[in-house]
Design an enzyme around this catalytic site. Structure first.
Site, mmCIF file in Angstrom:
data_model
loop_
_atom_site.group_PDB
_atom_site.id
_atom_site.type_symbol
_atom_site.label_atom_id
_atom_site.label_comp_id
_atom_site.label_asym_id
_atom_site.label_seq_id
_atom_site.Cartn_x
_atom_site.Cartn_y
_atom_site.Cartn_z
ATOM 1 N N ARG A 11 11.677 -5.849 4.368
ATOM 2 C CA ARG A 11 11.437 -4.409 4.218
ATOM 3 C C ARG A 11 12.422 -3.579 5.056
ATOM 4 N NH1 ARG A 11 5.713 -2.212 5.483
ATOM 5 N NH2 ARG A 11 6.250 -2.952 7.551
ATOM 6 N N LYS A 45 0.835 -1.214 0.000
ATOM 7 C CA LYS A 45 0.000 0.000 0.000
ATOM 8 C C LYS A 45 0.866 1.260 0.000
ATOM 9 C CE LYS A 45 -2.131 -1.113 3.826
ATOM 10 N NZ LYS A 45 -1.402 -2.372 4.097
ATOM 11 N N ARG A 95 -0.895 -8.721 13.217
ATOM 12 C CA ARG A 95 -1.412 -7.737 12.256
ATOM 13 C C ARG A 95 -2.265 -8.420 11.185
ATOM 14 N NH1 ARG A 95 3.875 -5.217 10.369
ATOM 15 N NH2 ARG A 95 2.634 -3.916 8.979
ATOM 16 N N ARG A 142 -9.780 1.511 8.771
ATOM 17 C CA ARG A 142 -9.245 0.182 9.045
ATOM 18 C C ARG A 142 -10.226 -0.673 9.818
ATOM 19 N NH1 ARG A 142 -3.533 0.683 8.611
ATOM 20 N NH2 ARG A 142 -2.482 -1.251 9.093
ATOM 21 N N ARG A 199 11.188 -1.863 10.910
ATOM 22 C CA ARG A 199 10.118 -1.365 11.780
ATOM 23 C C ARG A 199 9.864 -2.314 12.959
ATOM 24 N NH1 ARG A 199 5.215 0.338 7.833
ATOM 25 N NH2 ARG A 199 4.094 -0.815 9.438
HETATM 26 P P1 AP5 Z 1 4.791 -1.688 1.791
HETATM 27 O O1 AP5 Z 1 4.512 -0.730 0.692
HETATM 28 O O2 AP5 Z 1 5.544 -1.212 3.007
HETATM 29 O O3 AP5 Z 1 3.432 -2.430 2.237
HETATM 30 P P2 AP5 Z 1 2.225 -1.881 3.102
HETATM 31 O O4 AP5 Z 1 0.999 -2.542 2.601
HETATM 32 O O5 AP5 Z 1 2.233 -0.375 3.132
HETATM 33 O O6 AP5 Z 1 2.655 -2.478 4.513
HETATM 34 P P3 AP5 Z 1 2.521 -1.886 5.959
HETATM 35 O O7 AP5 Z 1 3.222 -2.858 6.862
HETATM 36 O O8 AP5 Z 1 2.998 -0.446 6.024
HETATM 37 O O9 AP5 Z 1 1.010 -1.933 6.140
HETATM 38 P P4 AP5 Z 1 0.214 -1.768 7.393
HETATM 39 O O10 AP5 Z 1 -1.117 -1.417 6.857
HETATM 40 O O11 AP5 Z 1 0.243 -2.928 8.313
HETATM 41 O O12 AP5 Z 1 1.006 -0.606 8.188
HETATM 42 P P5 AP5 Z 1 0.636 0.912 8.531
HETATM 43 O O13 AP5 Z 1 1.864 1.692 8.486
HETATM 44 O O14 AP5 Z 1 -0.559 1.364 7.773
HETATM 45 O O15 AP5 Z 1 5.550 -2.939 1.129
HETATM 46 C C1 AP5 Z 1 6.060 -3.987 1.945
HETATM 47 C C2 AP5 Z 1 7.418 -4.452 1.363
HETATM 48 O O16 AP5 Z 1 7.173 -5.068 0.111
HETATM 49 C C3 AP5 Z 1 8.417 -3.316 1.113
HETATM 50 O O17 AP5 Z 1 9.712 -3.756 1.446
HETATM 51 C C4 AP5 Z 1 8.307 -3.053 -0.400
HETATM 52 O O18 AP5 Z 1 9.544 -2.603 -0.947
HETATM 53 C C5 AP5 Z 1 7.941 -4.437 -0.916
HETATM 54 N N1 AP5 Z 1 7.072 -4.400 -2.097
HETATM 55 C C6 AP5 Z 1 6.018 -3.575 -2.329
HETATM 56 N N2 AP5 Z 1 5.443 -3.879 -3.504
HETATM 57 C C7 AP5 Z 1 6.150 -4.927 -4.015
HETATM 58 C C8 AP5 Z 1 6.045 -5.689 -5.210
HETATM 59 N N3 AP5 Z 1 5.086 -5.453 -6.133
HETATM 60 N N4 AP5 Z 1 6.931 -6.706 -5.406
HETATM 61 C C9 AP5 Z 1 7.896 -6.981 -4.478
HETATM 62 N N5 AP5 Z 1 8.047 -6.276 -3.334
HETATM 63 C C10 AP5 Z 1 7.175 -5.264 -3.110
HETATM 64 O O19 AP5 Z 1 0.139 0.740 10.046
HETATM 65 C C11 AP5 Z 1 1.041 0.396 11.064
HETATM 66 C C12 AP5 Z 1 0.300 0.381 12.386
HETATM 67 O O20 AP5 Z 1 -0.228 1.687 12.681
HETATM 68 C C13 AP5 Z 1 -0.918 -0.549 12.476
HETATM 69 O O21 AP5 Z 1 -0.556 -1.885 12.778
HETATM 70 C C14 AP5 Z 1 -1.712 0.114 13.606
HETATM 71 O O22 AP5 Z 1 -1.159 -0.181 14.870
HETATM 72 C C15 AP5 Z 1 -1.483 1.596 13.339
HETATM 73 N N6 AP5 Z 1 -2.514 2.156 12.457
HETATM 74 C C16 AP5 Z 1 -2.319 2.690 11.220
HETATM 75 N N7 AP5 Z 1 -3.494 3.108 10.722
HETATM 76 C C17 AP5 Z 1 -4.428 2.834 11.652
HETATM 77 C C18 AP5 Z 1 -5.850 3.010 11.696
HETATM 78 N N8 AP5 Z 1 -6.534 3.558 10.673
HETATM 79 N N9 AP5 Z 1 -6.506 2.602 12.813
HETATM 80 C C19 AP5 Z 1 -5.845 2.073 13.854
HETATM 81 N N10 AP5 Z 1 -4.510 1.865 13.874
HETATM 82 C C20 AP5 Z 1 -3.811 2.235 12.769
#
Ligand code: AP5
Length: 215
Positions: A127, A13, A172, A88, A161
């Site tokens: 990552r 994402k 997660r 979410r 991270r």
């Molecule tokens: P990446 O782009 O980092 O994937 P992502 O889907 O963004 O993964 P996240 O771990 O950031 O998602 P998340 O939703 O759990 O975390 P968030 O920060 O929102 O890609 C992953 C890896 O794959 C990278 O190394 C990339 O290079 C590689 N890659 C990408 N595309 C590729 C491809 N096509 N081929 C090969 N490799 C590829 O949330 C973190 C925390 O914050 C949550 O757990 C929660 O505690 C809190 N939080 C955030 N939002 C909320 C909310 N709305 N409500 C409550 N808590 C929240």
């Protein structure tokens, strides 16, 4: 355009949102990045969010919804935005609908990035994230930085991270299935969802997303 990006942790994402937002000239609003910025700045909001994030749990709605709303009300988001990681759960989706309705706006699309769990685990295991700006995302095998451990974009240190531990990733994924997946049906009922196969090269996934947005 007002777009929501949904998908399991590690689906890509953040990676896709950066490119799509630039292409569409709208801000990329990631609640995860906003929380991480608050943590690194040592704010009270960051302090309250950190334990939930490290464990892989959702940060409570009373913290998250206000923070997301404040960001969406900033001037650069008046013409549209790309939401990454918000909403979410269904109550966040309802709060977003209410907010948009009050402002006389609506969502244009929900992009659901679909990828198998074993691929997600591989992506998260390798990552590396920039400490200066967590929207700068690399992967040791799939998207290596030019200099190991250093961000290509701003020279920041690349780190693993805290929510990439095996236990946190397992939690997660569980939280995603139980709390976040229901928003896909919520938005399907509004006719907004496009499912985007998220396997393959980053640029190919971006192309699929752009094609879906043109429809
Ligand atoms: P990446 O782009 O980092 O994937 P992502 O889907 O963004 O993964 P996240 O771990 O950031 O998602 P998340 O939703 O759990 O975390 P968030 O920060 O929102 O890609 C992953 C890896 O794959 C990278 O190394 C990339 O290079 C590689 N890659 C990408 N595309 C590729 C491809 N096509 N081929 C090969 N490799 C590829 O949330 C973190 C925390 O914050 C949550 O757990 C929660 O505690 C809190 N939080 C955030 N939002 C909320 C909310 N709305 N409500 C409550 N808590 C929240």
């Amino acid at each position: 355009m007002r777009i929501v990006l949904v998908g399991p942790p590690g689906a890509g994402k953040g990676t896709q949102a950066t490119v799509l937002a630039e292409t569409l000239s709208i801000p990329h609003i990631s609640t995860g990045d906003l929380f991480r910025a608050n943590i690194s700045q040592g704010t009270e909001l960051g302090r309250r969010a950190k334990a939930f994030m490290d464990a892989g749990d959702l940060v409570p709605d009373e913290i998250t919804i206000g923070m997301a709303k404040d960001r969406m009300e900033q001037a650069d988001a008046a013409g549209g935005f790309l939401l990454d990681g918000f909403p979410r759960n269904v109550s966040q989706a309802e709060a977003l609908d209410e907010m948009l309705k009050t402002a006389g706006m609506n969502l244009d699309a929900v992009l659901d990035l679909e990828v198998e769990e074993d691929e997600v685990v591989k992506r998260l295991a390798g990552r590396r994230t920039c400490r200066k700006d967590s929207s700068h995302i690399f992967h040791v095998a799939y998207r290596p930085s030019k200099v190991e451990g250093i961000c290509d974009i701003d020279g920041g240190e690349l780190y693993v991270r805290e929510d990439q531990t095996e236990d946190a990733v397992r939690n997660r994924l569980e939280v995603y299935h139980t709390q976040t997946e229901p928003i896909i049906d919520y938005y399907k009922a509004q006719g907004l969802v496009s499912t985007i196969p998220a396997l393959g090269e980053v640029k190919d996934v971006t192309q699929r997303a752009m094609d879906a947005l043109k429809k």
